[in-house]
Design a protein around this motif. Structure first.
Motif, short mmCIF file in Angstrom:
data_model
loop_
_atom_site.label_atom_id
_atom_site.label_comp_id
_atom_site.label_asym_id
_atom_site.label_seq_id
_atom_site.Cartn_x
_atom_site.Cartn_y
_atom_site.Cartn_z
N ARG A 156 0.84 -1.21 0.00
CA ARG A 156 0.00 0.00 0.00
C ARG A 156 0.87 1.26 0.00
NH1 ARG A 156 -1.92 -3.40 3.85
NH2 ARG A 156 -0.95 -2.14 5.49
N HIS A 157 0.26 2.38 -0.30
CA HIS A 157 0.91 3.70 -0.21
C HIS A 157 2.19 3.75 -1.04
CE1 HIS A 157 -1.96 4.08 2.97
NE2 HIS A 157 -1.30 3.27 3.79
N LEU A 158 2.06 3.55 -2.34
CA LEU A 158 3.21 3.60 -3.23
C LEU A 158 3.97 4.91 -3.11
CD1 LEU A 158 4.96 2.53 -5.57
CD2 LEU A 158 3.21 3.36 -7.16
N TRP A 159 3.26 6.01 -2.93
CA TRP A 159 3.90 7.33 -2.84
C TRP A 159 4.92 7.39 -1.69
CZ3 TRP A 159 3.48 9.87 1.76
CH2 TRP A 159 2.44 9.46 2.62
N SER A 160 4.61 6.70 -0.58
CA SER A 160 5.54 6.74 0.55
C SER A 160 6.84 6.02 0.22
CB SER A 160 4.89 6.11 1.79
OG SER A 160 4.69 4.71 1.62
N ARG A 161 6.75 4.99 -0.62
CA ARG A 161 7.95 4.23 -1.00
C ARG A 161 8.79 4.99 -2.02
NH1 ARG A 161 3.91 0.50 -1.11
NH2 ARG A 161 3.95 0.03 -3.34
N THR A 162 8.12 5.58 -3.01
CA THR A 162 8.88 6.29 -4.04
C THR A 162 9.59 7.51 -3.44
OG1 THR A 162 6.93 7.59 -4.69
CG2 THR A 162 7.34 5.53 -5.86
N ILE A 163 8.90 8.24 -2.59
CA ILE A 163 9.51 9.43 -2.00
C ILE A 163 10.54 9.05 -0.94
CG2 ILE A 163 9.07 11.52 -0.65
CD1 ILE A 163 6.32 11.67 -2.02
N GLY A 164 10.20 8.08 -0.10
CA GLY A 164 11.13 7.65 0.95
C GLY A 164 12.41 7.07 0.38
N SER A 165 12.30 6.25 -0.64
CA SER A 165 13.50 5.65 -1.24
C SER A 165 14.34 6.71 -1.95
CB SER A 165 13.11 4.54 -2.22
OG SER A 165 12.36 5.05 -3.31
N THR A 166 13.68 7.71 -2.55
CA THR A 166 14.42 8.78 -3.21
C THR A 166 15.15 9.65 -2.20
OG1 THR A 166 12.86 8.80 -5.06
CG2 THR A 166 14.24 10.76 -4.77
N LEU A 167 14.52 9.94 -1.08
CA LEU A 167 15.19 10.70 -0.03
C LEU A 167 16.51 10.04 0.36
CD1 LEU A 167 12.21 11.65 2.31
CD2 LEU A 167 13.81 13.27 1.30
N VAL A 168 16.48 8.73 0.52
CA VAL A 168 17.69 8.00 0.91
C VAL A 168 18.65 7.86 -0.27
CG1 VAL A 168 18.59 5.82 1.77
CG2 VAL A 168 16.47 6.76 2.73
N GLY A 169 18.15 7.36 -1.40
CA GLY A 169 19.01 7.09 -2.54
C GLY A 169 19.68 8.32 -3.11
N GLN A 170 18.89 9.38 -3.33
CA GLN A 170 19.46 10.61 -3.85
C GLN A 170 20.37 11.28 -2.83
OE1 GLN A 170 19.45 11.49 -6.82
NE2 GLN A 170 17.51 11.14 -7.86
N GLY A 171 20.06 11.11 -1.54
CA GLY A 171 20.93 11.64 -0.50
C GLY A 171 22.30 10.97 -0.55
N VAL A 172 22.31 9.65 -0.65
CA VAL A 172 23.57 8.91 -0.75
C VAL A 172 24.33 9.33 -2.01
CG1 VAL A 172 24.58 6.62 -1.12
CG2 VAL A 172 22.77 6.94 0.59
#
Length: 244
Positions: A156-172
């Motif tokens: 559920r809540h695909l938006w939370s995964r796309t944004i959450g993973s981008t916060l981490v991945g793009q941060g790294v």
């Protein structure tokens, strides 16, 4: 066509997917073009109440690779996303090698564009190393967070995964690339490196938020077209393998 809930590693040998190769090709194409065209250029935008604000020109297209990475992990699972990340890494390394060889070839006496060619296609080893390391680590961080959050949220809540993973991945990605590529380089003050780093990170995450409706459409269409919805419940998350 219905969508089958699939547990990765146990059921992924069910057969070839119809659209996986096209998604992988899009991912690698965007990655290569982003590295060739925009990685080293600092552009500027005039913001109200702020004034001129510098940003890396690659921001216009490179974040699309993370959007496609999210689609790959969400639809096909971490293992296939991992395979694509390794394909992208190999493509970037070959591009750097090819650029080095072609630029180094002695130009014909009648060809007067060598200097411009070196400016456009010359690969600084430091930037190549930074780009490859940042891409590799950032994409794997993105895929891992995306896959784990999908299991935690029950899909559920695909938006939370796309944004959450981008916060981490793009941060790294940003934390590795900009200091490694430009700290101490000519024209790059420590302040500029930090400003561009955090600007890039914020803009990339902003891109992800804006493209969330597009991500929903692509993910939904691919899941229906492929007939699967992969959950990484039994997946080996090591990045050091390319086998599905």
């Amino acid at each position: 066509m219905g969508v089958e809930r699939v547990v990765a590693d146990r059921d992924m040998e069910r057969g070839a997917f119809r659209w996986f190769d096209f998604v992988m090709a899009a991912f690698v194409t965007i990655l290569l073009l982003s590295n060739v065209i925009g990685a080293g250029k600092v552009a500027v935008i005039d913001l109200p109440l702020v004034g001129q604000w510098p940003f890396g020109a690659g921001i216009l297209f490179f974040p699309l690779s993370y959007v496609i990475g999210d689609v790959l992990t969400e639809v096909y699972g971490y293992a296939r996303a991992r395979r694509v990340i390794w394909a992208g890494t190999a493509a970037v390394l070959f591009m750097a090698f090819m650029s080095f060889v072609v630029v180094a070839l002695p130009p014909a006496p009648t060809w007067t564009n060598q200097a411009a060619y070196e400016v456009i296609f010359g690969q600084v080893p430091r930037i190549v190393l930074a780009s490859v390391c940042a891409f590799w680590a950032g994409e794997f961080a993105n895929a891992y967070v995306m896959a784990r959050m999908k299991v935690w949220t029950g899909g559920r809540h695909l938006w939370s995964r796309t944004i959450g993973s981008t916060l981490v991945g793009q941060g790294v990605d940003s934390l590795i690339f900009y200091p490694l590529a430009f700290w101490g380089a000519v024209g790059w003050t420590p302040h500029l490196v930090v400003v561009v780093l955090f600007t890039q990170w914020a803009l990339k995450v902003g891109w992800e938020v804006l493209l969330t409706p597009v991500t929903y459409l692509i993910v939904g269409w691919l899941k229906r077209a492929e007939g699967v919805d992969v959950f990484d419940e039994d997946t080996n998350f090591t990045p050091f393998r390319a086998r599905v």
